[in-house]
Design a protein around this motif. Structure first.
Motif, PDB file in Angstrom:
ATOM      1  N   ILE A 158      17.905-151.154 -21.771  1.00 57.11           N
ATOM      2  CA  ILE A 158      18.289-151.934 -23.434  1.00 57.11           C
ATOM      3  C   ILE A 158      19.036-151.670 -23.800  1.00 57.11           C
ATOM      4  O   ILE A 158      20.256-151.662 -24.838  1.00 57.11           O
ATOM      5  N   ARG A 159      18.651-149.802 -23.998  1.00 55.41           N
ATOM      6  CA  ARG A 159      19.440-149.345 -24.700  1.00 55.41           C
ATOM      7  C   ARG A 159      20.696-149.262 -24.363  1.00 55.41           C
ATOM      8  O   ARG A 159      21.678-149.198 -24.596  1.00 55.41           O
ATOM      9  N   LYS A 160      21.147-149.275 -22.834  1.00 53.48           N
ATOM     10  CA  LYS A 160      22.041-148.889 -21.905  1.00 53.48           C
ATOM     11  C   LYS A 160      22.944-150.613 -22.843  1.00 53.48           C
ATOM     12  O   LYS A 160      24.421-150.127 -22.930  1.00 53.48           O
ATOM     13  N   VAL A 161      22.317-151.432 -22.389  1.00 52.25           N
ATOM     14  CA  VAL A 161      22.853-153.008 -23.255  1.00 52.25           C
ATOM     15  C   VAL A 161      23.452-152.741 -25.218  1.00 52.25           C
ATOM     16  O   VAL A 161      24.968-152.926 -25.350  1.00 52.25           O
ATOM     17  N   GLU A 162      22.424-151.672 -25.535  1.00 48.46           N
ATOM     18  CA  GLU A 162      22.822-151.893 -26.802  1.00 48.46           C
ATOM     19  C   GLU A 162      24.440-150.632 -26.599  1.00 48.46           C
ATOM     20  O   GLU A 162      24.931-151.123 -28.244  1.00 48.46           O
ATOM     21  N   ALA A 163      24.123-150.205 -26.388  1.00 47.45           N
ATOM     22  CA  ALA A 163      25.145-148.818 -27.182  1.00 47.45           C
ATOM     23  C   ALA A 163      26.498-148.966 -25.966  1.00 47.45           C
ATOM     24  O   ALA A 163      27.336-149.406 -27.226  1.00 47.45           O
ATOM     25  N   ILE A 164      27.008-150.153 -25.081  1.00 50.14           N
ATOM     26  CA  ILE A 164      27.765-151.042 -25.036  1.00 50.14           C
ATOM     27  C   ILE A 164      28.330-152.187 -26.513  1.00 50.14           C
ATOM     28  O   ILE A 164      29.107-152.571 -26.468  1.00 50.14           O
ATOM     29  N   VAL A 165      27.420-152.654 -26.405  1.00 53.67           N
ATOM     30  CA  VAL A 165      27.950-153.436 -27.534  1.00 53.67           C
ATOM     31  C   VAL A 165      28.081-152.902 -29.108  1.00 53.67           C
ATOM     32  O   VAL A 165      28.743-153.639 -29.837  1.00 53.67           O
ATOM     33  N   ARG A 166      27.171-152.016 -29.241  1.00 48.61           N
ATOM     34  CA  ARG A 166      27.502-151.195 -30.389  1.00 48.61           C
ATOM     35  C   ARG A 166      29.042-150.368 -30.449  1.00 48.61           C
ATOM     36  O   ARG A 166      29.547-150.481 -31.468  1.00 48.61           O
ATOM     37  N   GLU A 167      29.249-149.718 -29.405  1.00 51.79           N
ATOM     38  CA  GLU A 167      30.372-149.704 -28.997  1.00 51.79           C
ATOM     39  C   GLU A 167      31.874-150.439 -30.020  1.00 51.79           C
ATOM     40  O   GLU A 167      33.080-150.111 -30.104  1.00 51.79           O
ATOM     41  N   GLU A 168      31.811-151.429 -29.350  1.00 51.72           N
ATOM     42  CA  GLU A 168      32.612-152.456 -29.405  1.00 51.72           C
ATOM     43  C   GLU A 168      32.492-152.759 -30.443  1.00 51.72           C
ATOM     44  O   GLU A 168      33.573-153.569 -30.799  1.00 51.72           O
ATOM     45  N   MET A 169      31.176-153.114 -31.271  1.00 57.89           N
ATOM     46  CA  MET A 169      31.570-154.066 -32.229  1.00 57.89           C
ATOM     47  C   MET A 169      32.359-152.884 -33.158  1.00 57.89           C
ATOM     48  O   MET A 169      32.979-152.894 -34.488  1.00 57.89           O
ATOM     49  N   ASN A 170      31.941-152.024 -32.923  1.00 55.70           N
ATOM     50  CA  ASN A 170      32.536-149.988 -33.541  1.00 55.70           C
ATOM     51  C   ASN A 170      34.235-150.628 -33.641  1.00 55.70           C
ATOM     52  O   ASN A 170      34.828-150.352 -34.433  1.00 55.70           O
ATOM     53  N   ARG A 171      34.705-150.175 -32.406  1.00 51.61           N
ATOM     54  CA  ARG A 171      35.544-150.784 -32.326  1.00 51.61           C
ATOM     55  C   ARG A 171      36.416-151.461 -32.906  1.00 51.61           C
ATOM     56  O   ARG A 171      37.760-151.607 -33.451  1.00 51.61           O
ATOM     57  N   ALA A 172      35.547-152.714 -33.126  1.00 48.96           N
ATOM     58  CA  ALA A 172      36.390-154.471 -33.684  1.00 48.96           C
ATOM     59  C   ALA A 172      36.649-154.053 -34.892  1.00 48.96           C
ATOM     60  O   ALA A 172      36.923-155.230 -35.415  1.00 48.96           O
ATOM     61  N   GLY A 173      35.864-152.681 -35.604  1.00 47.81           N
ATOM     62  CA  GLY A 173      35.911-153.131 -36.880  1.00 47.81           C
ATOM     63  C   GLY A 173      34.253-153.546 -37.756  1.00 47.81           C
ATOM     64  O   GLY A 173      34.085-153.474 -39.131  1.00 47.81           O
ATOM     65  N   GLY A 174      32.885-153.467 -37.456  1.00 47.86           N
ATOM     66  CA  GLY A 174      32.017-153.641 -37.580  1.00 47.86           C
ATOM     67  C   GLY A 174      31.476-152.754 -38.413  1.00 47.86           C
ATOM     68  O   GLY A 174      31.588-151.345 -38.008  1.00 47.86           O
TER      69      GLY A 174
END
Length: 579
Positions: free
Chosen positions: A50-66
């Motif tokens: 779950i933490r690895k899923v979260e890390a990928i999601v967070r990284e790409e959301m931040n990259r997209a300006g979230g």
């Protein structure tokens, strides 16, 4: 990480209530433990996923300006009352009261709360666009929680909300999020499709789901193999038939069909194709006052081909049918003079509103109920036996072989598991909550919004449904609990094995590899079975005999046999495989 310092709690058997592979295997692998109906402990092995899923999601959301925020799990009912969802959402919304008898909800999603943030923080168009997201626990009081993390009541979701000054800007934000989602799911290493979808209770008029392809998926995904067209079964359009209606070739006749109350039974009795029959579906809509009292009801008759299924989402979009229900037996008898099973559009006792599916509108010489028990009408034709249909609509689910709406071939259907959804909301929430900003013309304007969800805890279950075999889970590298496992045979008895295993472990850790060393002293068979069940994608086995030959054994989880690798080369071999 060493296994002796970790918690590994594998089981030989799955619990009796585990019906699908992900529920069975994640429980047996010690990743989740049931606490209550639809509520699970995320055990250390599962939490790492779950933490690895979260890390990928967070990284790409931040990259997209979230911009990340956290909104409360417990939310005041007043906000939900502003949009009307406190009453409309139904039993899935868990409502509670505090000691002062004030109403609250346990959040299933956070449109109301984030809109409240926006109306307080974003005063001018100059502050837009903005995209706020959170990774947070949610709760939906599912009527029938099942399938482990696939349909639980408590779960973790990433939900994001975009705020823009106008529709064009909102469309840009939508496409930005859609692209971010594709990057996220590409990184997970899963086979998926982005499909057009209905917006459902959240609202809006542009919506796409991201579906992991899996045979056990609850959703039917419609796609064209010759193009990029894809939609879920609720959204996929059934094109109007291109052929003209054939001329009537039969006289209408009342035909005895004793005990045959379904289209399939009637077709078999009359030795006709099922596609020659027409099924009658009776719905009703209620007129209510402000208090919810029913003032009157309208009965509707829908006609579909006997081999087709009604699509409730499409029916709900027919003008006047937005809040339809299925008619009661008494309503049916009042209008048709007959119980269900022998209903049809000819010879009604009281008038109904007729809606005809596109395919039925071009049928000739068809079969329907005669509104008399044990009888059907054969040879029915439009224009001769009953008036031409005035209301024709797409009412059915598509089937394999239907023409693709983009005109590029025929449709196919496969199963999928929804793991993400992107919506364009427009002003649905900002208007209801009077959330405005000062536009560039100096006047107040309502935010144009979008919302974007990913099921963080559902995604590992979907990954298991797509990636497993008879031995256990097969994790993609990106979200495996550990990327590499080192399995030393007889480590407690051989100094050479212990030294080689610990050196490889240390070297991989220093290189940033997520590796675990199984130093528990388990028997070889039990140790290897554990890691195959858990699904770590890369395994290295060391033993005295192999080390004497200067070799170790490497096996990727999908490989059918191990590969011998020189001890001196195993570190570079593994790191190159991971790269």
């Amino acid at each position: 990480m060493k296994a002796s310092q970790f918690l590994i709690s594998t089981l030989k058997e799955a619990p009796a209530d585990a019906e699908i592979a992900s529920h069975q295997l994640m429980t047996r692998a010690g990743m989740i433990k049931k606490l209550g109906a639809g509520i699970y402990n995320y055990m250390p092995m599962g939490l790492r996923v779950i933490r690895k899923v979260e890390a990928i999601v967070r990284e790409e959301m931040n990259r997209a300006g979230g911009i990340e925020v956290t909104m409360p799990v417990v939310q005041p009912a007043e906000l939900w009352q502003e949009t009307g969802r406190f009453d409309k959402m139904g039993a899935e919304l868990l409502r509670i009261q505090d000691r002062h008898a004030r109403d609250f909800v346990i959040q299933p999603t956070s449109e109301e709360v984030v809109t409240d943030i926006a109306r307080q923080e974003f005063k001018s168009y100059k502050q837009l666009p903005k995209n706020l997201y959170q990774i947070q626990t949610k709760f939906r009081d599912e009527r029938r929680p099942r399938f482990g993390l696939m349909r639980g009541r408590e779960f973790i979701m990433k939900d994001a909300y975009s705020f823009d000054k106008d529709r064009d800007a909102a469309q840009i934000s939508y496409q930005t999020m859609r692209a971010a989602y594709k990057r996220i799911f590409d990184r997970f290493g899963l086979q998926y499709r982005a499909v057009r979808a209905d917006s459902g209770a959240i609202g809006g008029d542009l919506s796409e789901e991201f579906q992991v392809i899996a045979a056990t998926g609850e959703d039917a995904i419609v796609y064209c193999p010759n193009s990029d067209y894809a939609a879920n079964i609720e959204k996929a359009e059934s094109l109007a038939p291109t052929q003209a209606r054939a001329a009537a070739a039969q006289a209408m006749a009342k035909t005895a069909t004793p005990g045959k109350s379904t289209c399939a039974d009637v077709a078999e009795l009359l030795n006709l194709p099922l596609a020659n029959t027409v099924k009658s579906l009776v719905l009703a809509t209620d007129e209510t006052n402000d208090k919810g009292d029913i003032l009157g009801s309208q009965v509707w008759l829908l006609l579909l081909r006997g081999d087709h299924d009604m699509n409730e989402i499409k029916v709900g979009k027919v003008e006047g049918l937005a809040d339809f229900r299925f008619a009661t037996v008494s309503e049916i008898e009042e209008h048709f003079g007959c119980q269900p099973g022998y209903l049809g559009p000819i010879g009604l006792k009281k008038p109904v509103k007729l809606v005809v599916d596109r395919d039925v509108a071009v049928m000739a010489d068809w079969v329907c109920g005669a509104n008399e028990a044990d009888y059907h009408l054969t040879g029915v034709n439009w224009g001769r036996d009953l008036p031409e249909p005035s209301l024709v609509a797409d009412l059915r689910n598509v089937v394999v072989g239907d023409l693709s709406p983009d005109g590029k071939g025929e449709l196919a259907i496969e199963r999928g598991i929804e793991i993400g959804h992107v919506f364009y909301l427009g002003t649905k929430y900002s208007k209801a909550m009077k959330a405005t900003f000062l536009a560039d013309n100096g006047k107040p304007s309502e935010f144009e919004m979008g919302c974007y969800g990913i099921g963080i805890t559902r995604l590992p279950a979907a990954a298991v449904e797509q990636n497993h075999d008879e031995r256990g889970i097969i994790w993609p590298d990106a979200i495996a609990p550990f990327t590499v496992v080192i399995c030393p045979i007889g480590m407690d008895r051989s100094e050479a094995v212990k030294t080689a295993a610990e050196k490889l472990h240390a070297d991989l850790l220093a290189a940033g590899v997520d590796v675990i060393l199984d130093d528990r002293g388990e028997r070889p068979g039990a140790m290897l079975a554990d890691w195959e069940l858990i699904g770590v994608p890369h395994r290295v086995v060391l033993g005295d005999r192999g080390l004497q030959e200067g070799m170790v054994e490497y096996q990727q989880r999908r490989d059918t046999a191990a590969t011998k690798v020189a001890v001196a080369e195993v570190f570079s071999f593994i790191t190159s495989r991971l790269a």
